[in-house]
Design a protein around this motif. Structure first.
Motif, PDB file in Angstrom:
ATOM      1  N   ASN A   6       0.823  -1.211   0.000  1.00 31.36           N
ATOM      2  CA  ASN A   6       0.000   0.000   0.000  1.00 31.36           C
ATOM      3  C   ASN A   6       0.864   1.271   0.000  1.00 31.36           C
ATOM      4  N   PRO A   7       0.871   2.004  -1.115  1.00 28.09           N
ATOM      5  CA  PRO A   7       1.651   3.242  -1.162  1.00 28.09           C
ATOM      6  C   PRO A   7       1.200   4.281  -0.121  1.00 28.09           C
ATOM      7  N   ALA A   8      -0.057   4.159   0.351  1.00 27.70           N
ATOM      8  CA  ALA A   8      -0.587   5.123   1.321  1.00 27.70           C
ATOM      9  C   ALA A   8      -0.397   4.666   2.761  1.00 27.70           C
ATOM     10  N   ASP A   9       0.287   3.542   2.960  1.00 37.10           N
ATOM     11  CA  ASP A   9       0.472   3.002   4.314  1.00 37.10           C
ATOM     12  C   ASP A   9       1.912   2.507   4.469  1.00 37.10           C
ATOM     13  N   ARG A  10       2.836   3.432   4.252  1.00 41.66           N
ATOM     14  CA  ARG A  10       4.263   3.117   4.367  1.00 41.66           C
ATOM     15  C   ARG A  10       4.985   4.313   4.969  1.00 41.66           C
ATOM     16  N   GLU A  11       6.173   4.028   5.485  1.00 45.19           N
ATOM     17  CA  GLU A  11       7.001   5.094   6.038  1.00 45.19           C
ATOM     18  C   GLU A  11       7.850   5.732   4.941  1.00 45.19           C
ATOM     19  N   PRO A 195      -5.119   5.310  -7.687  1.00 48.40           N
ATOM     20  CA  PRO A 195      -4.574   4.329  -8.634  1.00 48.40           C
ATOM     21  C   PRO A 195      -3.179   4.689  -9.157  1.00 48.40           C
ATOM     22  N   ALA A 196      -2.941   5.974  -9.404  1.00 50.95           N
ATOM     23  CA  ALA A 196      -1.641   6.380  -9.959  1.00 50.95           C
ATOM     24  C   ALA A 196      -0.494   6.068  -9.008  1.00 50.95           C
ATOM     25  N   ALA A 197      -0.798   5.994  -7.702  1.00 52.32           N
ATOM     26  CA  ALA A 197       0.263   5.751  -6.716  1.00 52.32           C
ATOM     27  C   ALA A 197       0.818   4.340  -6.808  1.00 52.32           C
ATOM     28  N   ARG A 203       5.110  -1.759 -11.500  1.00 49.38           N
ATOM     29  CA  ARG A 203       6.078  -1.683 -12.596  1.00 49.38           C
ATOM     30  C   ARG A 203       6.700  -3.053 -12.847  1.00 49.38           C
ATOM     31  N   SER A 204       6.575  -3.521 -14.069  1.00 46.79           N
ATOM     32  CA  SER A 204       7.053  -4.862 -14.384  1.00 46.79           C
ATOM     33  C   SER A 204       8.565  -4.861 -14.520  1.00 46.79           C
TER      34      SER A 204
END
Length: 234
Positions: A6-11, A195-197, A203-204
């Motif tokens: 989760n990009p919105a739940d990281r340090e 979504p853009a986050a 990224r493959s």
């Protein structure tokens, strides 16, 4: 629905390294101000069932993995709402650190298991269950979703929520976390990322490299990747 880091739940200082061989990769950025950095998944599980995800320590170094509630500290295992198992053979919960299981390091696969019916958290190392429950979940947390949680110091790690990427097979009625949606047990994080986050998570990356190592095969030493067992065609 797909389960992702989760990009919105990281340090700050936790960097996503894209997806390779079906596994999402992350690491602590060089120069990050914090010695340790954490991230949770964007979905958790609640109510019932036996659920699992698999983490690989790709680079070696310190890593702590497990489950936590959405509002617990991102410093896994330091409060009553997080449960972690670290590579120094230590489990952590509510700031208490106790010896548990075996050490793990570079190339090891740790499967994190939660049995919501028994309210227990268990772990597997390279496909072998570590004997005994690591934790019993207090009854006061009944009905609270638990989210996969990763806390790293030096380790680059990768994770599979659906068993892809060569995860060792599950046993004992456990199922991959991504399938929990079918029984209504999968819960989205209250910290929703746009979504853009997800671009750097999704990224493959080219096949091979440090991630992967092929499917797991059963050897006299337990489950190992084909590469570790020396059986891969390459």
């Amino acid at each position: 629905s797909a389960v992702r880091l989760n990009p919105a739940d990281r340090e700050p200082g936790l960097a996503f390294l894209g997806t390779q061989n079906g596994r999402q990769r992350a690491t602590r950025q060089q120069g990050a101000s914090a010695q340790w950095v954490g991230v949770r998944a964007d979905h958790g599980v609640v109510n019932s069932g036996r659920w699992a995800f698999c983490v690989w320590n790709e680079s070696g170094g310190n890593l702590r993995v497990g489950w936590s509630c959405a509002d617990s500290s991102i410093k896994l295992g330091t409060d009553p709402w997080g449960f972690g198992y670290g590579g120094t053979a230590t489990k952590s919960h509510a700031g208490q650190f106790t010896k548990y299981g075996q050490t793990y390091g570079q190339g090891d696969a740790i499967t994190c298991l939660v049995d919501l019916d028994r309210r227990a958290i268990l772990y597997m190392k390279n496909g072998r269950e570590i004997p005994g429950d690591a934790f019993r979940i207090d009854g006061s947390l009944a009905g609270w979703p638990l989210f996969p949680h990763f806390y790293t110091k030096e380790a680059t790690f990768s994770v599979s929520f659906d068993g892809s990427g060569g995860a060792p097979p599950l046993q004992g009625g456990f199922q991959w976390l991504s399938t929990a949606a079918t029984c209504g047990c999968l819960v989205a994080s209250p910290r929703a990322a746009p979504p853009a986050a997800y671009a750097e998570v999704d990224r493959s990356q080219s096949q091979g490299g440090s991630a992967g190592g092929g499917k797991f095969v059963l050897t006299s030493y337990g489950w190992r990747t084909e590469r570790e067992a020396g059986t891969s065609a390459s």
